[in-house]
Design a protein around this motif. Structure first.
Motif, PDB file in Angstrom:
ATOM      1  N   THR A   1       0.716  -0.977  -0.554  1.00  0.00           N
ATOM      2  CA  THR A   1      -0.140  -0.076   0.325  1.00  0.00           C
ATOM      3  C   THR A   1       0.990   0.957   0.398  1.00  0.00           C
ATOM      4  N   LEU A   2       2.006   1.111   1.081  1.00  0.00           N
ATOM      5  CA  LEU A   2       2.648   2.387   1.150  1.00  0.00           C
ATOM      6  C   LEU A   2       3.565   3.246  -0.264  1.00  0.00           C
ATOM      7  N   VAL A   3       3.532   2.291  -0.698  1.00  0.00           N
ATOM      8  CA  VAL A   3       4.308   2.462  -2.022  1.00  0.00           C
ATOM      9  C   VAL A   3       3.487   2.063  -3.518  1.00  0.00           C
ATOM     10  N   ASP A   4       2.785   1.808  -3.320  1.00  0.00           N
ATOM     11  CA  ASP A   4       1.667   1.785  -4.432  1.00  0.00           C
ATOM     12  C   ASP A   4       0.316   3.947  -4.101  1.00  0.00           C
TER      13      ASP A   4
ATOM     14  N   ALA B   1       2.848   5.830  -3.191  1.00  0.00           N
ATOM     15  CA  ALA B   1       4.146   6.606  -3.213  1.00  0.00           C
ATOM     16  C   ALA B   1       4.115   6.665  -4.673  1.00  0.00           C
ATOM     17  N   SER B   2       3.901   6.110  -5.047  1.00  0.00           N
ATOM     18  CA  SER B   2       3.518   6.502  -6.700  1.00  0.00           C
ATOM     19  C   SER B   2       2.790   6.822  -7.451  1.00  0.00           C
ATOM     20  N   GLU B   3       1.052   7.220  -6.648  1.00  0.00           N
ATOM     21  CA  GLU B   3       0.427   7.369  -7.195  1.00  0.00           C
ATOM     22  C   GLU B   3       0.526   9.228  -6.554  1.00  0.00           C
ATOM     23  N   GLN B   4       1.540   9.350  -5.687  1.00  0.00           N
ATOM     24  CA  GLN B   4       1.951  10.569  -5.622  1.00  0.00           C
ATOM     25  C   GLN B   4       2.034  11.309  -6.831  1.00  0.00           C
ATOM     26  N   CYS B   5       3.518  10.389  -7.716  1.00  0.00           N
ATOM     27  CA  CYS B   5       4.661  10.676  -8.351  1.00  0.00           C
ATOM     28  C   CYS B   5       3.981  11.326  -9.834  1.00  0.00           C
ATOM     29  N   ILE B   6       2.509  10.468  -9.741  1.00  0.00           N
ATOM     30  CA  ILE B   6       1.877  10.832 -11.391  1.00  0.00           C
ATOM     31  C   ILE B   6       1.308  11.879 -10.561  1.00  0.00           C
ATOM     32  N   GLU B   7       0.679  12.509  -9.101  1.00  0.00           N
ATOM     33  CA  GLU B   7       0.075  13.396  -9.156  1.00  0.00           C
ATOM     34  C   GLU B   7       0.944  14.550  -9.795  1.00  0.00           C
ATOM     35  N   MET B   8       2.032  14.153  -8.468  1.00  0.00           N
ATOM     36  CA  MET B   8       3.299  15.545  -8.712  1.00  0.00           C
ATOM     37  C   MET B   8       3.543  15.811 -10.348  1.00  0.00           C
ATOM     38  N   LEU B   9       3.849  15.540 -11.153  1.00  0.00           N
ATOM     39  CA  LEU B   9       4.018  15.072 -13.037  1.00  0.00           C
ATOM     40  C   LEU B   9       3.047  16.110 -13.739  1.00  0.00           C
ATOM     41  N   ARG B  10       1.682  15.228 -12.939  1.00  0.00           N
ATOM     42  CA  ARG B  10       0.597  16.414 -13.647  1.00  0.00           C
ATOM     43  C   ARG B  10       0.560  18.191 -12.675  1.00  0.00           C
ATOM     44  N   THR B  11       0.637  18.323 -12.001  1.00  0.00           N
ATOM     45  CA  THR B  11       0.758  19.490 -11.235  1.00  0.00           C
ATOM     46  C   THR B  11       1.904  20.232 -12.053  1.00  0.00           C
ATOM     47  N   GLY B  12       3.578  19.409 -12.460  1.00  0.00           N
ATOM     48  CA  GLY B  12       4.452  19.781 -12.712  1.00  0.00           C
ATOM     49  C   GLY B  12       3.695  20.651 -14.749  1.00  0.00           C
ATOM     50  N   GLN B  13       3.392  19.031 -15.056  1.00  0.00           N
ATOM     51  CA  GLN B  13       3.360  20.322 -15.540  1.00  0.00           C
ATOM     52  C   GLN B  13       1.613  21.504 -16.377  1.00  0.00           C
TER      53      GLN B  13
ATOM     54  N   VAL C   1       6.088  11.421  -0.215  1.00  0.00           N
ATOM     55  CA  VAL C   1       6.300  10.209  -1.292  1.00  0.00           C
ATOM     56  C   VAL C   1       7.970   9.693   0.073  1.00  0.00           C
ATOM     57  N   ARG C   2       8.806  10.757   0.605  1.00  0.00           N
ATOM     58  CA  ARG C   2       9.723  10.066   1.123  1.00  0.00           C
ATOM     59  C   ARG C   2       9.177   9.247   2.085  1.00  0.00           C
ATOM     60  N   ARG C   3       8.382  10.190   3.026  1.00  0.00           N
ATOM     61  CA  ARG C   3       7.924   9.500   4.250  1.00  0.00           C
ATOM     62  C   ARG C   3       7.392   8.249   4.160  1.00  0.00           C
ATOM     63  N   MET C   4       6.738   8.160   2.927  1.00  0.00           N
ATOM     64  CA  MET C   4       6.112   6.664   2.789  1.00  0.00           C
ATOM     65  C   MET C   4       7.063   6.224   2.165  1.00  0.00           C
ATOM     66  N   VAL C   5       8.098   6.251   1.356  1.00  0.00           N
ATOM     67  CA  VAL C   5       9.356   5.516   0.980  1.00  0.00           C
ATOM     68  C   VAL C   5       9.885   5.027   2.394  1.00  0.00           C
ATOM     69  N   ALA C   6      10.549   5.911   3.018  1.00  0.00           N
ATOM     70  CA  ALA C   6      10.721   5.530   5.007  1.00  0.00           C
ATOM     71  C   ALA C   6      10.134   4.731   5.321  1.00  0.00           C
ATOM     72  N   GLU C   7       9.080   4.979   5.823  1.00  0.00           N
ATOM     73  CA  GLU C   7       7.553   3.647   6.909  1.00  0.00           C
ATOM     74  C   GLU C   7       7.635   2.710   5.624  1.00  0.00           C
TER      75      GLU C   7
ATOM     76  N   LEU D   1      14.254   2.589  -4.018  1.00  0.00           N
ATOM     77  CA  LEU D   1      15.172   3.522  -4.725  1.00  0.00           C
ATOM     78  C   LEU D   1      14.859   4.180  -5.904  1.00  0.00           C
ATOM     79  N   PHE D   2      13.602   3.408  -6.636  1.00  0.00           N
ATOM     80  CA  PHE D   2      13.183   4.480  -7.798  1.00  0.00           C
ATOM     81  C   PHE D   2      12.634   5.096  -7.452  1.00  0.00           C
ATOM     82  N   ILE D   3      11.402   5.049  -7.059  1.00  0.00           N
ATOM     83  CA  ILE D   3      10.738   6.136  -6.294  1.00  0.00           C
ATOM     84  C   ILE D   3      11.366   7.248  -5.622  1.00  0.00           C
ATOM     85  N   ALA D   4      12.085   7.302  -5.002  1.00  0.00           N
ATOM     86  CA  ALA D   4      13.172   8.192  -4.519  1.00  0.00           C
ATOM     87  C   ALA D   4      13.620   9.007  -4.554  1.00  0.00           C
ATOM     88  N   ALA D   5      14.083   7.893  -6.029  1.00  0.00           N
ATOM     89  CA  ALA D   5      15.047   8.979  -7.075  1.00  0.00           C
ATOM     90  C   ALA D   5      14.457   9.975  -7.738  1.00  0.00           C
ATOM     91  N   ILE D   6      13.313   9.311  -8.653  1.00  0.00           N
ATOM     92  CA  ILE D   6      12.345   9.871  -9.546  1.00  0.00           C
ATOM     93  C   ILE D   6      11.448  11.535  -8.724  1.00  0.00           C
TER      94      ILE D   6
END
Length: 225
Positions: free
Chosen positions: A14-17, A19-31, A65-71, A85-90
């Protein structure tokens, strides 16, 4: 193992999932920030939104995202280390795009005149290319599309060469005023850097973790990297 393989495993955690969804949301905000900042700079659109407040969404998202990865790694010490590690870098690449969008708005403050004349038509074409890369990066990351991600990486390599070539021409200009040349050179630089961060995100679907952000043979796309 590539991220395309790991995406399927993430759905079990769940946590990594999340985190992945949060990255997608961030990509859309950046767009949205990317299109907005270039509209202000290149088309003299009215500055109705606060780019700094928009950037805070990316900053907060990176922290989440970093908090979720750490947890996740704390609870699952033996499982899913590589995808984490992928998520933390991306997420760092996604956040950096917001900084370049702020730079574009600040450039507009220094140069409120309409951008037209030499090089601008070509710069507009590059902007369209980066916009398409942004859309394709989001689609590739969301769907785990390795082929589309590889296409983004290839297009960045070509775009980087184009931006460098135009910048070299600007440096050799002896007829254009310094202020106009600087604005064009900085704009090309920021477009290239946004493209580079999108390439890094896309590379997570193509390369193993040690080569994240690089070409498959482990070499950089351009001298900046």
């Amino acid at each position: 193992m590539l991220l395309t393989d790991l995406l399927k495993l993430w759905k079990k955690t769940t946590l990594v999932d999340k985190a992945s969804e949060q990255c997608i949301e961030m990509l859309r905000t950046g767009q949205k920030m990317f299109e907005y900042s270039l509209g202000v700079l290149m088309d003299n659109e009215r500055e109705v939104d606060d780019i700094y407040e928009m950037d805070k969404l990316l900053n907060h998202g990176e922290v989440r995202v970093r908090r979720m990865v750490a947890e996740h790694l704390t609870v699952n010490r033996q499982d899913d280390v590589v995808p984490a590690l992928f998520i933390a870098a991306i997420v760092g690449d996604i956040e950096r795009i917001g900084d370049y969008c702020k730079n574009l708005i600040e450039l507009a403050h220094h140069y409120p005149e309409k951008l037209e004349g030499p090089y601008i038509d070509r710069v507009r074409e590059i902007k369209v290319d980066v916009s398409k890369m942004y859309e394709d990066t989001i689609k590739a990351f969301t769907e785990g599309d390795e082929k589309l991600a590889a296409s983004v990486m290839e297009r960045h390599a070509e775009l980087a060469r184009t931006c460098d070539g135009l910048t070299d021409r600007l440096l050799a200009e002896d007829e254009m005023g310094g202020r106009k040349a600087i604005i064009r050179a900085l704009l090309l630089r920021f477009l290239k850097r946004v493209s580079a961060h999108l390439k890094n995100v896309a590379s997570s679907l193509v390369n193993p973790y040690p080569k994240l952000g690089y070409k498959p043979d482990g070499t950089p796309d351009d001298p900046d990297e």
